[in-house]
Design an enzyme around this catalytic site. Structure first.
Site, mmCIF file in Angstrom:
data_model
loop_
_atom_site.group_PDB
_atom_site.id
_atom_site.type_symbol
_atom_site.label_atom_id
_atom_site.label_comp_id
_atom_site.label_asym_id
_atom_site.label_seq_id
_atom_site.Cartn_x
_atom_site.Cartn_y
_atom_site.Cartn_z
ATOM 1 N N GLY A 46 0.849 -1.275 -0.149
ATOM 2 C CA GLY A 46 0.029 -0.029 0.154
ATOM 3 C C GLY A 46 0.829 1.200 -0.083
ATOM 4 O O GLY A 46 2.148 0.998 0.499
ATOM 5 N N GLN A 51 2.828 10.023 1.525
ATOM 6 C CA GLN A 51 4.140 9.362 1.521
ATOM 7 C C GLN A 51 4.937 9.933 0.603
ATOM 8 O O GLN A 51 6.345 9.872 0.593
ATOM 9 C CB GLN A 51 4.120 7.779 1.537
ATOM 10 C CG GLN A 51 3.405 7.367 2.875
ATOM 11 C CD GLN A 51 3.437 5.814 2.652
ATOM 12 O OE1 GLN A 51 2.375 5.315 2.379
ATOM 13 N NE2 GLN A 51 4.538 5.188 3.200
ATOM 14 N N CYS A 92 6.186 -0.695 6.802
ATOM 15 C CA CYS A 92 5.741 0.857 5.933
ATOM 16 C C CYS A 92 6.794 1.106 5.123
ATOM 17 O O CYS A 92 7.929 1.287 5.600
ATOM 18 C CB CYS A 92 5.342 2.101 7.069
ATOM 19 S SG CYS A 92 4.850 3.400 6.165
ATOM 20 N N LEU A 93 6.613 1.729 3.916
ATOM 21 C CA LEU A 93 7.714 2.053 2.956
ATOM 22 C C LEU A 93 8.431 3.386 3.510
ATOM 23 O O LEU A 93 9.751 3.571 3.206
ATOM 24 C CB LEU A 93 7.186 2.144 1.588
ATOM 25 C CG LEU A 93 6.792 1.052 0.792
ATOM 26 C CD1 LEU A 93 5.899 1.273 -0.567
ATOM 27 C CD2 LEU A 93 7.890 -0.162 0.678
ATOM 28 N N HIS A 134 -4.022 1.217 7.874
ATOM 29 C CA HIS A 134 -2.921 1.796 7.793
ATOM 30 C C HIS A 134 -2.814 3.040 6.869
ATOM 31 O O HIS A 134 -2.117 4.030 7.154
ATOM 32 C CB HIS A 134 -1.799 0.563 7.491
ATOM 33 C CG HIS A 134 -0.364 0.975 7.567
ATOM 34 N ND1 HIS A 134 0.714 0.443 8.078
ATOM 35 C CD2 HIS A 134 0.174 1.938 6.694
ATOM 36 C CE1 HIS A 134 1.783 1.266 7.760
ATOM 37 N NE2 HIS A 134 1.615 1.960 6.790
ATOM 38 N N GLU A 135 -3.140 2.868 5.578
ATOM 39 C CA GLU A 135 -3.056 3.657 4.482
ATOM 40 C C GLU A 135 -3.796 5.119 4.944
ATOM 41 O O GLU A 135 -3.515 6.345 4.492
ATOM 42 C CB GLU A 135 -3.430 3.351 3.083
ATOM 43 C CG GLU A 135 -2.501 2.184 2.745
ATOM 44 C CD GLU A 135 -1.031 2.314 2.902
ATOM 45 O OE1 GLU A 135 -0.547 3.481 2.702
ATOM 46 O OE2 GLU A 135 -0.306 1.258 3.382
ATOM 47 N N HIS A 138 -2.216 7.196 7.053
ATOM 48 C CA HIS A 138 -1.222 8.134 6.449
ATOM 49 C C HIS A 138 -1.951 9.499 6.089
ATOM 50 O O HIS A 138 -1.362 10.459 6.199
ATOM 51 C CB HIS A 138 -0.721 7.490 5.256
ATOM 52 C CG HIS A 138 0.647 6.638 5.652
ATOM 53 N ND1 HIS A 138 1.729 7.057 6.338
ATOM 54 C CD2 HIS A 138 0.713 5.400 5.080
ATOM 55 C CE1 HIS A 138 2.503 5.846 6.254
ATOM 56 N NE2 HIS A 138 2.140 4.969 5.775
#
Ligand code: NI
Length: 171
Positions: A46, A51, A92-93, A134-135, A138
């Site tokens: 994701g 981000q 997470c990226l 999670h997304e 963000h």
């Protein structure tokens, strides 16, 4: 399409609250395509616009085994949350090589617009439920490490700041 630079925790821009998308136009479709390319290139499940330092309510996901089922959510809103919770290990990226357990609603329903601007509803459970929550965090300026203890978070912050410093020095 273009691969975009991903902000790394503790970059303060990750705490920006995204604004709703006013119209799903060519600019937004380009953003969606770039987010997908960047997510796949980094083996992520994701990626939220936040981000890549774009503060609009857009996220992409792909929780399929074959990584061939992109899901695009524009202006996502959670319409229902299960009473039961589940704990899963998250990464997470924006927080590379850090994984830890987070408790979230086991199932959620989310309404959003797709890449074509049409509304749809997602009934998510398992990894997809974890990922969409999670997304969406963000987009509210929240990174998963904020669910961890202050001690763990400080260790992660120190580690990633050092990593970023070392990379800049070695450049
Ligand atoms: Ni993330």
């Amino acid at each position: 399409m273009a691969r975009l630079n991903i902000l790394r925790y503790p970059d303060p821009r990750l705490h920006t609250v995204a604004r709703p998308v006013a119209a799903v136009d060519g600019r937004i479709r380009q953003l969606v395509d770039d987010l997908l390319e960047t997510m796949y290139a980094n083996d992520g499940v994701g990626l939220a616009a936040t981000q890549v330092d774009v503060h609009e309510r857009v996220l992409v996901m792909d929780t399929s085994e074959q990584r061939d089922q992109p899901l695009v959510m524009i202006n996502p809103e959670i319409t229902w949350r299960s009473d039961d919770f589940a704990v899963a290990e998250e990464g997470c990226l924006s927080v590379p090589q850090i994984y830890d357990r987070v408790e979230r609603h086991a199932r959620v329903k989310v309404q959003a617009l797709g890449r074509d601007g049409q509304p749809f509803e997602l009934d998510a459970e398992g990894l997809q439920a974890v990922c969409v929550q999670h997304e969406m965090d963000h987009l509210q300026g929240k990174v998963f490490v904020e669910y961890l203890s202050a001690l763990k978070r400080d260790r992660i912050r120190t580690k990633l700041l050092k990593k970023t410093r070392d990379e800049l020095r070695d450049r």
